[in-house]
Design an enzyme around this catalytic site. Structure first.
Site, PDB file in Angstrom:
ATOM      1  N   ALA A 111       3.099   5.983  -2.794  1.00  0.00           N
ATOM      2  CA  ALA A 111       4.278   6.724  -3.241  1.00  0.00           C
ATOM      3  C   ALA A 111       4.311   6.858  -4.760  1.00  0.00           C
ATOM      4  CB  ALA A 111       5.539   6.019  -2.739  1.00  0.00           C
ATOM      5  N   GLY A 128       0.819  -1.218   0.000  1.00  0.00           N
ATOM      6  CA  GLY A 128       0.000   0.000   0.000  1.00  0.00           C
ATOM      7  C   GLY A 128       0.845   1.257   0.000  1.00  0.00           C
ATOM      8  N   ASP A 129       1.942   1.241   0.765  1.00  0.00           N
ATOM      9  CA  ASP A 129       2.843   2.389   0.780  1.00  0.00           C
ATOM     10  C   ASP A 129       3.485   2.600  -0.583  1.00  0.00           C
ATOM     11  OD1 ASP A 129       2.332   2.822   3.454  1.00  0.00           O
ATOM     12  OD2 ASP A 129       4.000   1.593   4.144  1.00  0.00           O
ATOM     13  N   THR A 130       3.812   1.483  -1.249  1.00  0.00           N
ATOM     14  CA  THR A 130       4.406   1.571  -2.581  1.00  0.00           C
ATOM     15  C   THR A 130       3.430   2.210  -3.558  1.00  0.00           C
ATOM     16  OG1 THR A 130       5.774  -0.391  -2.187  1.00  0.00           O
ATOM     17  CG2 THR A 130       5.390   0.224  -4.481  1.00  0.00           C
TER      18      THR A 130
END
Length: 257
Positions: free
Chosen positions: A51, A46-48
């Site tokens: 970003a 999810g962070d990827t």
């Protein structure tokens, strides 16, 4: 409901990819770029995505482009163990549509991947072989080798290398096909093809934490050049028991009758 307070909404949907709901009612579905069998660890996916979308939009890309790039970036991330970053060169290569097995890597790229894994505290295991006509002995061996650490790298003998070792009638299966079969195995993290008579150059470049060989070897009968190199940088040698009576040679004999 979300569109009542924001203009656009992107929702990650796991193996279904990402769906983008835009102001005005249009919907864009971006498919996932990896199959469920290729997923190793979803931590940080999810962070990827967040970003990748943010960077694409700041760079002037459209929402559709942002979702497409985020899908590819997430696919790279989840195909590796642990929380990882997605380097620009790997993302660019994936977007350019490099063909071949997903886990088959070039040496320079593999070196960067190993360094990332080790920096994140992961134990990297190395093994190598021809893996021509994959059978249960290979599978059990690779599973046991993978259990020695967090990520298993398989050095795969090239077609020329196999011929030099086994004779002019081998391999039965060409190197790209063998690499694809290995790439489909959950226990295998990465594959690299080599031509050299020993794996010393690759071991020297990658410096895996564990060097695994099959049970038909002992520490004294493995390639001593490789042994000295691995022990010299502090690596561990693991002799993995095999499955007796299972070999490609036996398979070929049965086929020939």
């Amino acid at each position: 409901k979300l569109l009542e307070t924001v203009r656009n909404v992107a929702i990650t949907r796991g193996p279904a990819g990402i769906s983008l709901f835009k102001e005005g009612g249009s919907v864009f579905h971006g498919p996932a770029t990896v199959s469920p069998r290729e997923v190793v660890d979803v931590t940080g996916a999810g962070d990827t995505v967040t970003a990748a979308i943010a960077v694409t939009l700041v760079a002037g890309g459209s929402y559709e482009e942002a979702v497409s790039i985020a899908n590819v970036a997430a696919g790279i991330a989840v195909a590796q163990p642990g929380v990882v970053t997605v380097p620009h060169d790997r993302l660019a290569a994936a977007l350019a549509g490099e063909g071949g097995p997903t886990k088959l890597k070039q040496r320079d790229e593999l070196k960067s991947l190993v360094e990332e894994l080790q920096q994140n505290g992961k134990t990297v295991v190395w093994t190598n072989g021809c893996f021509d006509i994959l059978h249960v002995g290979h599978i059990v061996y690779l599973q046991r080798a993978a259990a020695e650490g967090d990520a298993l790298i398989v050095g795969l003998n090239s077609d020329a290398s196999v011929r030099a070792l086994k004779g002019p009638t081998r391999p039965v299966i060409p190197e790209q096909d063998r690499a694809l079969v290995l790439s489909a195995l959950e226990c295998v993290s990465y594959v690299v093809i080599f031509d050299e008579p020993t794996t010393t150059p690759l071991l020297d470049a990658l410096k895996p934490d564990v060097y695994a060989k099959g049970g038909d070897y002992t520490v004294d009968t493995i390639c001593q050049e490789e042994r000295r190199l691995v022990e010299g940088y502090g690596g561990r040698i693991a002799i993995i028991p095999g499955v007796e009576g299972r070999s490609t040679t036996n398979v070929i004999k049965r086929i020939q009758g």
